[in-house]
Design a protein around this motif. Structure first.
Motif, PDB file in Angstrom:
ATOM      1  N   LEU A 106       0.860  -1.187   0.000  1.00 18.10           N
ATOM      2  CA  LEU A 106       0.000   0.000   0.000  1.00 18.10           C
ATOM      3  C   LEU A 106       0.893   1.231   0.000  1.00 18.10           C
ATOM      4  N   VAL A 107       0.744   2.045  -1.033  1.00 18.34           N
ATOM      5  CA  VAL A 107       1.554   3.259  -1.180  1.00 18.34           C
ATOM      6  C   VAL A 107       0.615   4.435  -1.393  1.00 18.34           C
ATOM      7  N   MET A 108       0.796   5.471  -0.631  1.00 18.00           N
ATOM      8  CA  MET A 108      -0.054   6.649  -0.801  1.00 18.00           C
ATOM      9  C   MET A 108       0.368   7.438  -2.039  1.00 18.00           C
ATOM     10  N   THR A 109      -0.606   8.094  -2.665  1.00 19.13           N
ATOM     11  CA  THR A 109      -0.288   9.096  -3.672  1.00 19.13           C
ATOM     12  C   THR A 109       0.031  10.404  -2.939  1.00 19.13           C
ATOM     13  N   ARG A 110       0.618  11.338  -3.658  1.00 14.72           N
ATOM     14  CA  ARG A 110       0.934  12.632  -3.033  1.00 14.72           C
ATOM     15  C   ARG A 110      -0.356  13.339  -2.595  1.00 14.72           C
ATOM     16  N   ASP A 111      -1.375  13.221  -3.401  1.00 14.54           N
ATOM     17  CA  ASP A 111      -2.675  13.801  -3.073  1.00 14.54           C
ATOM     18  C   ASP A 111      -3.171  13.266  -1.722  1.00 14.54           C
ATOM     19  N   GLU A 112      -3.030  11.966  -1.526  1.00 13.95           N
ATOM     20  CA  GLU A 112      -3.453  11.362  -0.248  1.00 13.95           C
ATOM     21  C   GLU A 112      -2.583  11.855   0.902  1.00 13.95           C
ATOM     22  N   VAL A 113      -1.299  12.015   0.637  1.00 15.20           N
ATOM     23  CA  VAL A 113      -0.397  12.487   1.696  1.00 15.20           C
ATOM     24  C   VAL A 113      -0.876  13.847   2.201  1.00 15.20           C
ATOM     25  N   PHE A 114      -1.193  14.736   1.275  1.00 14.87           N
ATOM     26  CA  PHE A 114      -1.631  16.064   1.717  1.00 14.87           C
ATOM     27  C   PHE A 114      -3.006  16.023   2.376  1.00 14.87           C
ATOM     28  N   LYS A 115      -3.907  15.210   1.829  1.00 12.88           N
ATOM     29  CA  LYS A 115      -5.279  15.231   2.345  1.00 12.88           C
ATOM     30  C   LYS A 115      -5.437  14.493   3.662  1.00 12.88           C
ATOM     31  N   ALA A 116      -4.641  13.460   3.856  1.00 13.30           N
ATOM     32  CA  ALA A 116      -4.973  12.562   4.967  1.00 13.30           C
ATOM     33  C   ALA A 116      -3.861  12.332   5.970  1.00 13.30           C
ATOM     34  N   THR A 117      -2.692  12.936   5.781  1.00  9.95           N
ATOM     35  CA  THR A 117      -1.649  12.766   6.789  1.00  9.95           C
ATOM     36  C   THR A 117      -1.387  14.114   7.442  1.00  9.95           C
ATOM     37  N   GLY A 118      -0.478  14.073   8.398  1.00  2.39           N
ATOM     38  CA  GLY A 118      -0.411  15.133   9.364  1.00  2.39           C
ATOM     39  C   GLY A 118       0.040  16.488   8.933  1.00  2.39           C
ATOM     40  N   PRO A 119      -0.867  17.414   8.821  1.00  2.00           N
ATOM     41  CA  PRO A 119      -0.385  18.786   8.802  1.00  2.00           C
ATOM     42  C   PRO A 119      -0.159  19.243  10.244  1.00  2.00           C
ATOM     43  N   THR A 120       0.359  20.431  10.377  1.00  2.95           N
ATOM     44  CA  THR A 120       0.475  21.037  11.707  1.00  2.95           C
ATOM     45  C   THR A 120      -0.884  21.543  12.151  1.00  2.95           C
ATOM     46  N   VAL A 121      -0.894  22.075  13.360  1.00  2.00           N
ATOM     47  CA  VAL A 121      -2.052  22.838  13.804  1.00  2.00           C
ATOM     48  C   VAL A 121      -2.143  24.126  12.991  1.00  2.00           C
ATOM     49  N   SER A 122      -3.372  24.617  12.820  1.00  2.00           N
ATOM     50  CA  SER A 122      -3.561  25.999  12.376  1.00  2.00           C
ATOM     51  C   SER A 122      -3.842  26.798  13.644  1.00  2.00           C
ATOM     52  N   THR A 123      -3.445  28.069  13.654  1.00  2.00           N
ATOM     53  CA  THR A 123      -3.522  28.787  14.929  1.00  2.00           C
ATOM     54  C   THR A 123      -4.033  30.214  14.790  1.00  2.00           C
ATOM     55  N   SER A 124      -4.471  30.694  15.934  1.00  2.00           N
ATOM     56  CA  SER A 124      -4.881  32.088  16.104  1.00  2.00           C
ATOM     57  C   SER A 124      -4.370  32.482  17.497  1.00  2.00           C
ATOM     58  N   ILE A 125      -3.541  33.491  17.569  1.00  2.00           N
ATOM     59  CA  ILE A 125      -2.802  33.769  18.810  1.00  2.00           C
ATOM     60  C   ILE A 125      -2.846  35.261  19.149  1.00  2.00           C
ATOM     61  N   ASP A 126      -3.100  35.564  20.416  1.00  2.00           N
ATOM     62  CA  ASP A 126      -2.997  36.948  20.893  1.00  2.00           C
ATOM     63  C   ASP A 126      -1.781  37.050  21.808  1.00  2.00           C
ATOM     64  N   VAL A 127      -0.993  38.079  21.618  1.00  2.00           N
ATOM     65  CA  VAL A 127       0.187  38.287  22.471  1.00  2.00           C
ATOM     66  C   VAL A 127       0.194  39.722  22.977  1.00  2.00           C
ATOM     67  N   LYS A 128       0.531  39.853  24.252  1.00  3.44           N
ATOM     68  CA  LYS A 128       0.633  41.184  24.874  1.00  3.44           C
ATOM     69  C   LYS A 128       1.943  41.218  25.653  1.00  3.44           C
ATOM     70  N   ILE A 129       2.768  42.220  25.371  1.00  2.00           N
ATOM     71  CA  ILE A 129       4.061  42.323  26.050  1.00  2.00           C
ATOM     72  C   ILE A 129       4.280  43.769  26.470  1.00  2.00           C
ATOM     73  N   GLY A 130       4.809  43.923  27.680  1.00  9.90           N
ATOM     74  CA  GLY A 130       5.156  45.245  28.179  1.00  9.90           C
ATOM     75  C   GLY A 130       6.666  45.397  28.261  1.00  9.90           C
ATOM     76  N   MET A 131       7.152  46.612  27.952  1.00 10.08           N
ATOM     77  CA  MET A 131       8.598  46.846  27.955  1.00 10.08           C
ATOM     78  C   MET A 131       8.883  48.242  28.501  1.00 10.08           C
ATOM     79  N   THR A 132       9.989  48.341  29.214  1.00 14.79           N
ATOM     80  CA  THR A 132      10.424  49.675  29.654  1.00 14.79           C
ATOM     81  C   THR A 132      11.209  50.338  28.528  1.00 14.79           C
ATOM     82  N   LYS A 133      11.431  51.652  28.665  1.00 14.22           N
ATOM     83  CA  LYS A 133      12.138  52.397  27.621  1.00 14.22           C
ATOM     84  C   LYS A 133      13.535  51.853  27.375  1.00 14.22           C
TER      85      LYS A 133
END
Lengths: 748, 287, 157
Positions: free
Chosen positions: A281-308
């Motif tokens: 059993l060998v996957m096609t490239r199409d199957e690799v993209f559709k059915a194997t592991g991508p990373t997470v997709s993300t949405s991130i908020d960041v807040k940082i404070g800094m002195t002068k």
């Protein structure tokens, strides 16, 4: 783990660059990868996949396919056990859907036939009745209370009001009073970021050859990052005992984390069991993209404070990750890694995971960390710009160091961040003049590094050569590094050692090749196995000399009497002891089995120069330098290779790689044509600077190096692009249409 | 699927006409094999035209060149004379795919695949190239812009196929250029593209021009307003701006995984502007 | 319907039977057991199946097996002689220009075709020529260096 006294010795082999043992096979086409083996009488299997992102599977009618001449067997979800354990159950359902298809490309049935053509024809004759359901592919949309529910009953118990049933994971890390920290800042910047899911993009599609007999004995050949893990999962899903399933890892054509789980192997085994024949059993490239592991997709908020003057007073991040259609804990690692490079009095990160109708996330090189650190490093860069501070000075000022209580809890031991930042500052790249239109960006990167279960055997042959048997697939030259460490410890030449990767019946359990663990953990176990063999060889010499075993010491590849009182005997080399081993007690072998702790964390800093075509939004990377702490570079060529390869994957992520879903929930770019990994002409040389700050947890000071280098490019490139166009970029990838739109919006 | 490799044009036409089911022509195969692999087409008959007389040769004709339909991009790129006369056409053809794809891909195939994003087609349209079509009847010559009629669709009739593409002679002080935008430096399909062919008088004033755009409409678009914007000028900034605006105005692209309507519309103008400058310099104009 | 094909692979005359739909890559790997050429995509986007067909560099996944009739095919298996690696193969080992190695056969075949056409390429020439050969491990840096090293050696030989 105690600091090992051998760590500071002069190395004779470690640090050299000998040819890799598998090299000639790989340049002549002889090396055998997953799809390169066949068995007499084997069948070819193909998998039928759902075209819908979310659909109830009402019925599967395989009768017409089964009647096609040449079709020997068909399996569906009903052919696999559904384990009680959620971890295994999720894999089982991902391997073959049960009541619902959860994403575009989810497997629903598989066929084994006498030829690829018959198998392909049979797939067309399987009739699946779907009831299409509403879908969701966006992480923020999936978290809402009114989102379509991907898998009912999976929500985390602590979901607050306003969040929906797709939220499966919550985590929180940090220390100190964040509100107080922000109050002390001269400037607080708060931004939101989004990163697309990316794929590991290994060039070798998943492939396996399975053979299972009626008495339950099975052999499986596959490309994997961990044959023992494949055995555990397949045995569980097929309801057989581990001892009856021998898994051999082929040469592996790239993995980057994506081959740490299974997709097709249980299917091939089930078809082999059903048909009584070997099944390929060998996957096609199409199957690799559709059915194997991508990373997470993300949405991130960041807040940082800094002195002068550039002191970070507090940092906060909220991370929303989606690992696809199954619960996923990757956000944990993002939330832990986000601020790891900083010594902070007040820091807090919280993370959520949401189910979406996307494929099940698989690990990808430092899973979870690049996204979180991209967001943090982008805000740090914005603060530096706004306060007119040098971005390297600010990072040096706030750098985590020995004794820092890390943002995720532990207190750091010896770490290389400061040295790495200072090396970057001293490097000519940092002060090289930029032409008009060009900009420079930088970012820190971090990865925890793993240790884990490891088992190594080392056999001393009677001709004075040594065989090392280890259990971790060699994904980037690790056999060379393991041979180097064995040779170093034994005091023999590199080419006297041959390291091989054992199948699951030939060696004790080893964790998968992941977490940058192999050179560290397998290296450690190899050194200890060598010491075990050395102890035995000293015993043989003692026996020959008629002195106490304690009176023999090992030096420069030979047993020596330990001192003048031990007696006057000429040293016996490994070869001399081995040659007479049959007369002194039999074969000599060393072993070591351990669950390794003490993987030292790894930091890196990347510098990039680039220019943006303001009329088209195209980015050209002009110069790139990677600085990273390797602890000890065992084989510097392959350390550099990890740094360069990781950097380029990160560059691809920053600029062009992304999973693109249409409104219909289908993946639009399941191929290398439109999933755009970097090509050779996209890139400048990738320069490398290896720092060596020894890891106290390893006999030679080794730290894993494989993952950290994918982390910094995202923010380094984004920071440089933002500086080049004068607007902060907040979404990856920074494809030309996105950059051009940002430029236009800023001018409007 | 049957595979045939006829030795004469007449035999090829006969085979194609006789087949009741779906047929495909095989020259370089770089599109056809991808479609076969994906199951997008399942032809009954594939006719390999590479053995037909003249299909793999480049011959001088009436001051121009007749390029056989099976001439690969690599072969075309090695022909110094064609490159000297129509550098934009050769560059455009050489942009199709990788080095490996260049070893097989043909201009005629690029044209007949009828993708709006085909790299060689805008350059061929700007060049005023003419396709020679063989089939059951007598051979006929058709301007290349009349071949594609929509994405994946051509004006070729049953049994017909292209045997050559003719690149005409051109006056002194002429130049052409093709530029495309892709996200990477190679291996992508054009997101937008532009070809410009022009001729100057002795004083450097443009006397004739043809401007064609790719990937911004269902077929490659010949933009007469863009040509008009630069004829009679020395490609001064104002003329270039008018050209770019005319090109953007001529776009009716789609949003897809490769680009947005907004992006394609804007970048098509940028590319036309840049291509015009290259063509002008090639024609001997002092920019 | 099966078709009999007579062809030459790495200088040796060979015959095989294939179906008309079959790619040259399938025939090399499946019919002739030459598994050095790899299928990374099957659509001409990755270059792992690179071979030469009558001296031209092509993706063998984009060639029908039947087109091999009467042709000369060169694969990675034909690069080394019995006792000696090709300078490119040696340079790839010396410069650690491979990690997983699955793209390596295609890159070696492509690089050999480049150096036959242009014995003294610039780095940019190498990078553009090899743009159709995806490598996901190395970031291409060591590959470019290895090709240049082999080129220099071949020029001085």
């Amino acid at each position: 783990m105690a600091f090992d006294s051998h760590q500071k010795r002069e190395f004779k082999q470690v640090g050299t660059r000998p040819p890799r043992p598998d090299g000639i096979d790989k340049v002549t086409g002889r090396a055998l990868y997953g799809a390169d083996v066949s068995a007499p009488g084997m069948l070819t299997a193909r998998i039928l996949r759902s075209p819908h992102p979310h659909a109830k599977i009402v019925a599967i009618d395989t009768s017409e396919a089964a009647a096609l001449p040449g079709v020997k067997g068909i399996v569906t979800g009903a052919d696999f056990a559904l384990p009680d354990d959620e971890f295994f159950a999720d894999i089982a359902v991902n391997v073959m859907a049960r009541d619902k298809a959860l994403y575009d490309g989810h497997a629903v049935a598989a066929v084994a036939a006498i030829s690829p053509a018959v198998a392909a024809e049979a797939l067309k004759r399987i009739k699946v009745t779907y009831e299409v359901l509403p879908h969701v592919t966006d992480v923020d949309a999936a978290m809402r209370a009114d989102a379509p529910v991907v898998q009912p009953g999976r929500a985390v118990e602590t979901v607050p009001a306003g969040m929906g049933a797709n939220v499966t994971h919550f985590c929180e890390f940090g220390h100190g009073d964040v509100a107080d920290g922000f109050a002390k800042a001269d400037l607080v910047v708060e931004r939101s970021f989004r990163t697309a899911a990316t794929h590991q993009g290994y060039i070798e599609p998943h492939a396996c050859l399975a053979s299972m007999t009626a008495d339950g004995k099975a052999d499986l050949w596959c490309c994997t990052q961990g044959q023992f893990n494949v055995r555990t999962i397949c045995a569980t899903l097929l309801g057989i005992e581990a001892s009856q399933l021998r898994v051999s890892a082929s040469e592996i054509g790239g993995g980057f984390g994506g081959k740490t789980t299974v997709f097709i192997e249980p299917v091939a085994l089930a078809l082999s069991r059903k048909t009584g024949k070997p099944v390929k059993l060998v996957m096609t490239r199409d199957e690799v993209f559709k059915a194997t592991g991508p990373t997470v997709s993300t949405s991130i908020d960041v807040k940082i404070g800094m002195t002068k003057d550039g002191r970070i007073t507090a940092g906060e991040a909220v991370l929303r990750y989606s690992g696809g259609a199954y619960p996923c804990g990757t956000v944990d690692m993002g939330a832990q890694a986000a601020f790891a490079a900083y010594d902070l009095a007040a820091v807090r990160t919280t993370g959520w995971n949401a189910l979406t109708n996307r494929p099940k996330e698989a690990a990808y090189r430092a899973p979870g960390a690049p996204q979180a650190i991209y967001a943090v490093e982008s805000v740090v860069d914005e603060l530096c710009l706004a306060l007119k501070l040098d971005p390297l000075d600010v990072r040096i000022r706030n750098a985590a160091r020995k004794g820092t209580k890390s943002s995720y809890g532990p207190t750091f031991d010896d770490i290389g961040l400061l040295a790495t930042l200072e090396a970057a500052k001293a490097h000519p790249h940092y002060t090289a003049p930029l032409k008009p239109g060009q900009a420079r960006g930088l970012s820190c990167g971090f990865w925890f590094n793993f240790g884990g279960n490891t088992c190594v055997s080392l056999n001393v042959n009677t001709d004075g050569t040594v065989g090392v048997t280890e259990g971790n697939p060699d994904i980037g030259g690790s056999r060379a590094s393991i041979s180097l460490m064995a040779a170093e410890e034994l005091g023999i030449e590199y080419d006297k050692v041959r390291t091989i990767i054992a199948d699951t019946s030939s060696l004790g359990y080893n964790d998968v090749t992941d977490g940058s663990r192999v050179t560290f953990s397998v290296g450690l176990a190899t050194i200890k196995a060598a010491r075990d063999a050395i102890g035995k060889m000293c015993g043989r010499a003692a026996k020959i000399w008629g002195i106490d075993e304690d009176a023999v010491e090992w030096r420069d590849g030979a047993a020596h009497p330990a001192g003048p009182n031990a007696g006057q005997f000429p040293p016996m080399t490994l070869a001399e002891i081995a040659a007479v081993s049959f007369q002194t007690g039999g074969p000599i072998a060393g072993h070591h089995e351990v669950n390794v702790d003490g993987a030292g964390v790894s930091f890196g800093v990347h510098l990039v120069d680039l220019e943006v075509d303001s009329e088209t939004g195209a980015t050209k990377v002009l110069r790139y330098t990677v600085f990273q702490d390797a602890g000890r570079a065992v084989h510097p060529d392959y350390v550099e290779g990890q740094m360069q390869g990781g950097a380029v994957q990160g560059i691809g992520w920053a600029l062009n790689e992304e999973y693109i879903y249409g409104r219909d929930g289908r993946l639009q770019n399941a191929g290398f044509l439109d999933y755009r990994v970097p090509v050779a002409s996209d890139l400048p040389p990738i320069d490398t600077v290896i720092l060596e700050i020894p890891n106290p947890g390893h006999p030679y000071g080794v730290r894993g190096v494989g993952e950290t280098p994918i982390v910094p490019p995202l923010a380094a490139i984004s920071n440089a692009v933002s500086r080049a166009i004068g607007v902060r970029m907040q979404e990856l990838p920074m494809s030309p249409p996105r950059i051009l739109k940002t430029i236009r919006a800023a001018r409007a | 699927m049957r595979y045939e490799k006829p030795q004469t044009v007449a035999e090829a036409a006969r085979l194609l006409t006789a087949e009741k089911g779906l047929t495909r022509i095989l020259a370089g195969g770089t599109d056809v094999l991808v479609q076969l692999k994906a199951g997008m087409v399942e032809p009954e008959l594939v006719v390999d035209i590479k053995a037909l007389p003249g299909l793999r040769s480049i011959v001088s004709e009436a001051g121009g060149f007749r390029i056989g339909a099976a001439v690969s991009g690599a072969q075309l790129g090695e022909d110094a004379e064609v490159r000297a006369l129509w550098p934009g056409v050769v560059e455009a053809t050489n942009l199709i795919g990788s080095t490996q794809v260049q070893g097989r891909a043909t201009m005629a195939g690029n044209l007949c695949n009828a993708s709006p994003a085909a790299d060689s087609v805008p350059a061929l349209v700007a060049a005023g190239a003419v396709a020679r079509i063989a089939g059951p009847g007598a051979a006929r010559d058709v301007p290349v812009e009349a071949i594609p009629v929509g994405p994946g669709k051509t004006a070729l009739k049953r049994g017909e196929f292209i045997t050559s593409i003719f690149l005409p002679a051109r006056p002194a002080r002429s130049g052409d250029a093709y530029l495309r935008f892709i996200p990477r430096t190679e291996m992508d399909i054009a997101v937008a593209s532009a070809a410009v062919s022009l001729t100057l008088d002795e004083g450097g004033t443009i006397t004739a021009a043809r401007v064609a755009l790719g990937a911004v409409a269902p077929t490659v678009r010949l933009v007469e307003a863009a040509a008009a914007a630069i004829v009679g000028t020395k490609l001064e900034d104002a003329a270039v701006a008018k050209l770019a605006a005319a090109c953007s105005a001529a776009c009716s692209p789609i949003d897809d995984k490769r680009g947005t309507i907004e992006f394609r519309t804007e970048v098509a103008g940028v590319l036309a502007k840049r291509a015009a400058r290259i063509a002008y310099t090639r024609a001997g104009g002092q920019a | 319907m099966s078709i009999s094909v007579s062809t030459t692979v790495n200088g040796d005359a060979v015959d095989f039977i294939c179906n008309p739909e079959e790619s040259l890559l399938d025939a090399l790997r499946g019919r002739l057991g030459l598994t050095g050429s790899k299928e990374g995509c099957g659509t001409g986007d990755c270059g792992a199946c690179s071979v030469t067909l009558n001296g031209r560099l092509v993706c063998s996944c984009l060639v029908l097996a039947v087109e091999a009739e009467g042709a000369e095919i060169g694969t990675v298996e034909g690069l080394a002689s019995a006792d000696r690696l090709h300078p490119l193969q040696q340079a790839f080992l010396d410069h650690a220009a491979l990690q997983c190695g699955v793209c390596t056969p295609g890159i070696l075949v492509a690089a050999k075709a480049l150096l036959e056409k242009n014995p003294d390429p610039s780095d940019e020439d190498v990078r553009y020529w090899l743009a159709g050969n995806l490598c996901r491990c190395t970031g291409y840096d060591k590959i470019v260096r290895a090709v240049q090293s082999a080129a220099a050696q071949m020029r001085s030989a």
